[in-house]
Every structure is written in structure tokens, then in C-alpha cells.
Scaffold this active site. Sequence first.
Site, PDB file in Angstrom:
ATOM      1  N   ASP A  72       0.915  -1.101  -0.117  1.00  0.00           N
ATOM      2  CA  ASP A  72       0.049  -0.038  -0.143  1.00  0.00           C
ATOM      3  C   ASP A  72       0.868   1.307   0.139  1.00  0.00           C
ATOM      4  O   ASP A  72       2.257   1.253   0.301  1.00  0.00           O
ATOM      5  CB  ASP A  72      -0.796  -0.138   1.186  1.00  0.00           C
ATOM      6  CG  ASP A  72      -0.385  -0.462   2.599  1.00  0.00           C
ATOM      7  OD1 ASP A  72       0.887  -0.376   2.494  1.00  0.00           O
ATOM      8  OD2 ASP A  72      -0.965  -0.634   3.466  1.00  0.00           O
ATOM      9  N   ASN A 141      -7.200  -2.741  14.646  1.00  0.00           N
ATOM     10  CA  ASN A 141      -8.582  -2.870  14.199  1.00  0.00           C
ATOM     11  C   ASN A 141      -8.652  -4.043  13.156  1.00  0.00           C
ATOM     12  O   ASN A 141      -9.943  -4.247  12.629  1.00  0.00           O
ATOM     13  CB  ASN A 141      -9.199  -1.853  13.775  1.00  0.00           C
ATOM     14  CG  ASN A 141      -8.682  -1.195  12.257  1.00  0.00           C
ATOM     15  OD1 ASN A 141      -7.833  -1.860  11.813  1.00  0.00           O
ATOM     16  ND2 ASN A 141      -9.123  -0.162  11.658  1.00  0.00           N
ATOM     17  N   HIS A 143      -6.939  -4.449  10.187  1.00  0.00           N
ATOM     18  CA  HIS A 143      -6.773  -4.275   8.927  1.00  0.00           C
ATOM     19  C   HIS A 143      -5.474  -4.710   8.428  1.00  0.00           C
ATOM     20  O   HIS A 143      -4.439  -5.045   9.176  1.00  0.00           O
ATOM     21  CB  HIS A 143      -6.948  -2.667   8.500  1.00  0.00           C
ATOM     22  CG  HIS A 143      -5.823  -1.974   9.076  1.00  0.00           C
ATOM     23  ND1 HIS A 143      -5.724  -0.843   9.763  1.00  0.00           N
ATOM     24  CD2 HIS A 143      -4.272  -1.996   8.638  1.00  0.00           C
ATOM     25  CE1 HIS A 143      -4.623  -0.059   9.854  1.00  0.00           C
ATOM     26  NE2 HIS A 143      -3.726  -1.083   9.344  1.00  0.00           N
ATOM     27  N   GLU A 148      -9.443  -1.781   5.376  1.00  0.00           N
ATOM     28  CA  GLU A 148     -10.189  -1.208   6.634  1.00  0.00           C
ATOM     29  C   GLU A 148     -11.380  -2.138   6.863  1.00  0.00           C
ATOM     30  O   GLU A 148     -12.192  -2.655   5.953  1.00  0.00           O
ATOM     31  CB  GLU A 148     -10.582   0.264   6.700  1.00  0.00           C
ATOM     32  CG  GLU A 148      -9.296   0.965   6.451  1.00  0.00           C
ATOM     33  CD  GLU A 148      -8.651   1.323   7.907  1.00  0.00           C
ATOM     34  OE1 GLU A 148      -8.549   0.400   8.652  1.00  0.00           O
ATOM     35  OE2 GLU A 148      -7.944   2.671   8.084  1.00  0.00           O
TER      36      GLU A 148
HETATM   37  C1  GLP Z   1      -0.318   0.344   8.546  1.00  0.00           C
HETATM   38  C2  GLP Z   1       0.040  -0.502   7.199  1.00  0.00           C
HETATM   39  C3  GLP Z   1      -0.199  -1.856   7.612  1.00  0.00           C
HETATM   40  C4  GLP Z   1       0.432  -2.364   8.710  1.00  0.00           C
HETATM   41  C5  GLP Z   1      -0.374  -1.822  10.011  1.00  0.00           C
HETATM   42  C6  GLP Z   1       0.362  -2.247  11.413  1.00  0.00           C
HETATM   43  O1  GLP Z   1      -1.528   1.177   8.623  1.00  0.00           O
HETATM   44  N1  GLP Z   1      -0.674  -0.159   6.330  1.00  0.00           N
HETATM   45  O2  GLP Z   1       0.318  -2.594   6.546  1.00  0.00           O
HETATM   46  O3  GLP Z   1       0.425  -3.702   9.015  1.00  0.00           O
HETATM   47  O4  GLP Z   1      -0.654  -0.399   9.917  1.00  0.00           O
HETATM   48  O5  GLP Z   1       1.454  -1.297  11.968  1.00  0.00           O
HETATM   49  P1  GLP Z   1       2.273  -1.398  12.907  1.00  0.00           P
HETATM   50  O6  GLP Z   1       3.166  -2.565  12.527  1.00  0.00           O
HETATM   51  O7  GLP Z   1       3.090  -0.379  13.197  1.00  0.00           O
HETATM   52  O8  GLP Z   1       1.477  -1.705  13.988  1.00  0.00           O
END
Ligand code: GLP
Length: 249
Positions: A72, A141, A143, A148
Amino acid sequence: MSDLYLTITVFRDERVLARTLAERIASAVAERPRQVLGLATGRTPVRLYHELGTLHARGSADFSRITTFNLDEFWGIPPSAPGSYRAFMEEHLFRRAGIQADQVNFLNGAAPDADAECDRYDNAIAAAGGIDLQLLGIGTNGHIGFNEPGRELASRTHRVVLKESTRRSNAGLFGGDVSRVPKEALSMGMGSILRARRIVLIATGKSKAKCVERLVSGPVTPKLPASFLQLHGAVEILLDGAAAQSVNS
Ligand code: GLP
């Protein structure tokens, strides 16, 4: 029954998890140097990426023939912007592991047309022969990428409106200022993700315990996009003790 298709491994701590996975990825790439890797951003994979960089620096891993696709990117900022996921990947992985620009595929958040950019990306994944190993984190959440929770999930790569909680958890990339986090993003869809041959999801820390428990034991629902991983058949979930605290073993 739903955990039949998920393999869960709990590691002593996130350092051991990162080191073990880095070694596994390096040896898979040594066996088949032309792998297509799907990559994720977020705080969770940073340690893994640094370990891959260390293996490369020591001459113990060669990533010169892999192809990468990231999940993404924020919409509305160019790849060179400091908060972009592209910049994040340069800093934490590509530069460290000797991965060159021509090996890297990324959604362009400054493309003139979002739909055309998403189609280009799906076509590029198909032209590369699909993703061999997709690495995933998970949002608190539930995702995956930027898919989302909602009433329905998009299958293909698409433009998304980010939840406030997601923008807050990405504020660190924008100097801690949530108002600077773009409101939209482009993301591979759940269908694009589920087409990967193998998937490895990593989650660490107690803030992930609840969504991991729902991912493993709850129903498959668009309210928890990660739950769709139950349908895949070759998903490994790697956890530290804190993220695993609610999972029944
Ligand atoms: C972001 C990314 C995800 C990632 C998630 C968790 O929003 N788009 O690909 O897995 O958040 O992030 P973190 O590893 O900082 O908890």
C-alpha cells in the site's frame, strides 16, 4: 475449526522472531533467487528488515534477483515525500539489503488517475507471475494493508479512505502530526493478497492480542479483514508472547 489452515508460532521475543524469519527468507531466496516478495510497512517488520540488511551486509544473503511489491501507499503524496511508505522501505530495507529501484514495485500516490494506477499494479503483479511470499502486519482494528473493516471488502487494488485510528497510528511517519497524514491511500485488495502462494503475518505487542485472537478464532467477516486469512490454506502467524496472550493453544 477455523484455525485448521493457520499455523501459529510464538517466539520468546520480537528479536528472536525477526532473526528467525530473516534467516528463513534468506534461505528461501538462496534456493530460488527470483522470488517475488510482497512487503508490508509499519513498526512491526522494521526489526526483520534490519536483520535482512545485516545478512546482506555480512554476505550471508543475496537479494539481487528478487522482485518486490509493497501492499500500500498513501494517496496524494509523491514517492519521494518523507512520510511515504516508499521512503520508509528505502530507509529500513531496500538501501540496507541492496535492493535496487528496478526490483521494486510500488503504488504511486501521486499518479494522475487512482483507478488506472490500481489496474497497473494488479497487472504488474500478474505479469511477475504472482506473489510467492506475502509478508503482512496487522492493524489493531484488524486491517491488512489498508483494507479497513467495513461492510464489504474490495478484492482488487483500490483507493481507500483511512480510519482515524489508522491515521493516528501512522502519525509517526509525519512528525507525530496526525493532521499531516493523508486521508486516503491505495491498497492491494484482500483478493490480491489472498492470491499469494504463501503468507506470513507477524504481530508483536499486547495491543495486537485482541485482533490476533479474533483473526484466529472468530468468524470470517469484513469487520475484521484479517479473518479472511482463514480461507487461504498456507498462512503462518508469527507472534511474540504479548501478541499471543489471548490465543488458546
Ligand atoms: C499500517 C499499514 C499496515 C500495517 C499496520 C500495522 O497502517 N498499512 O500494512 O500492518 O498499519 O502497523 P504496525 O506494525 O506499526 O502496528
